[in-house]
Design an enzyme around this catalytic site. Structure first.
Site, PDB file in Angstrom:
ATOM      1  N   HIS A  55      -7.685   3.443   0.927  1.00  7.49           N
ATOM      2  CA  HIS A  55      -6.762   3.881   1.970  1.00  7.49           C
ATOM      3  C   HIS A  55      -7.507   3.852   3.299  1.00  7.49           C
ATOM      4  CE1 HIS A  55      -3.392   5.874   3.770  1.00  7.49           C
ATOM      5  NE2 HIS A  55      -4.007   7.029   3.951  1.00  7.49           N
ATOM      6  N   ASP A  72       0.820  -1.211   0.000  1.00  3.18           N
ATOM      7  CA  ASP A  72       0.000   0.000   0.000  1.00  3.18           C
ATOM      8  C   ASP A  72       0.855   1.263   0.000  1.00  3.18           C
ATOM      9  OD1 ASP A  72      -2.169  -1.662   0.133  1.00  3.18           O
ATOM     10  OD2 ASP A  72      -2.867  -0.970   2.095  1.00  3.18           O
ATOM     11  N   ASP A  73       0.243   2.377  -0.429  1.00  5.71           N
ATOM     12  CA  ASP A  73       0.765   3.732  -0.222  1.00  5.71           C
ATOM     13  C   ASP A  73       1.913   4.129  -1.138  1.00  5.71           C
ATOM     14  OD1 ASP A  73      -1.096   3.849   1.871  1.00  5.71           O
ATOM     15  OD2 ASP A  73       0.384   3.235   3.353  1.00  5.71           O
TER      16      ASP A  73
END
Length: 285
Positions: free
Chosen positions: A129, A10-11
């Site tokens: 998110h 993620d991210d």
């Protein structure tokens, strides 16, 4: 029985340190997919580099952190002073039923357009998110947009774990997964058979905890069963980055580096063989 494992970081795009860790893990064969934040400080550069090196990239739909892509004045239920409200205040408004689904749809479409304008293609998968996409009001708008865009895959963070070990926000996420799964399925949006990642984030990621999570969550019944492992590798943030409101505490801690080191360990590589896990990406499903 062999299992198809997606190791999704993620991210991407949060900052250069995060991106560097993700790219190194991919080049080492330790992740197979990732999700990019459309409003991250290095998002465009990171997305372009990921495509150059062959790293599959989905979209990490953000409604909680930093600056929206839509003008903030068009998102009065989602923003304050030009910024998203943050996870806890967003969740309070979700529970109170005061988030406008039209605003959610508009921001999701803007983030998908950002991805398309850079790459010339739609993301193969979209997740949320801080798991916003499984929450009430969001999940209906989210599923409708993915269905209309022909985007077939998302994440369902429905992990079997000791919920007493999870934070209150994560307990709420887990409580919403069944309803989300029904809405996603009703719109033709798919998700993996199993998921791990909530119980093994940051410093909690050890070979022992990963082994326990796999044993609890692999169904051992389906042919070619799929499982997503959500991870957050990266180097410790030096103070720059984020989504427009500065880096968060997690990015400035050593926990991102801990996850990266675990993913690059020989013990994790051996564990994949022990569980007959065949690593793949969402693009290959």
């Amino acid at each position: 029985m062999a299992y198809r494992l997606i190791i999704n970081a993620d991210d991407l795009g949060y900052n250069e340190e995060r991106d560097k860790g993700i790219f190194e893990c991919f080049e080492d064969g330790r992740i197979s997919d990732c999700s990019v934040l459309a409003n991250g400080s290095t998002s465009q550069k990171a997305l372009l580099h990921a495509r150059q090196i062959g790293l599959p990239v989905g979209l990490h739909f953000n409604l909680t952190e930093g600056k929206p892509l839509c003008p903030a004045e068009n998102l009065p239920s989602l923003t304050e002073n030009g910024l998203f409200l943050g996870r806890l205040r967003f969740m309070d408004k979700i529970k109170a039923g005061t988030v406008d689904s039209i605003e959610i749809t508009g921001e999701l479409l803007a983030q998908i357009k950002w991805y398309f304008d850079i790459t010339g293609s739609l993301p193969h998968h979209i997740d949320g998110h801080q798991h916003v996409h499984v929450m009430p009001s969001v999940r209906e708008a989210f599923a409708d947009v993915l269905n209309k865009k022909g985007i077939k895959w998302t994440r369902l963070p429905r992990e079997i774990c000791d919920q007493s070990e999870c934070s209150n926000p994560l307990q709420y996420v887990l409580s919403q997964c069944q309803a989300a799964s029904e809405i996603f399925s009703g719109h033709g949006v798919k998700f993996t058979d199993s998921f791990i990642g909530l119980s093994v984030m940051g410093g909690k990621m050890t070979i022992k905890t990963i082994t326990s999570a796999l044993k609890c969550n692999l169904k051992q019944t389906a042919q070619n069963e799929t499982i997503e492992f959500m991870v957050h590798p990266g180097y410790k943030c030096k103070g720059f980055g984020g989504c427009g409101s500065g880096p968060d505490d997690f990015s400035m801690s050593v926990e991102r580096e801990h996850e990266m080191n675990m993913l690059r360990s020989d013990e994790w590589k051996k564990l994949q063989k022990d569980f007959t896990l065949e690593v793949c990406s969402y693009n290959e499903l």
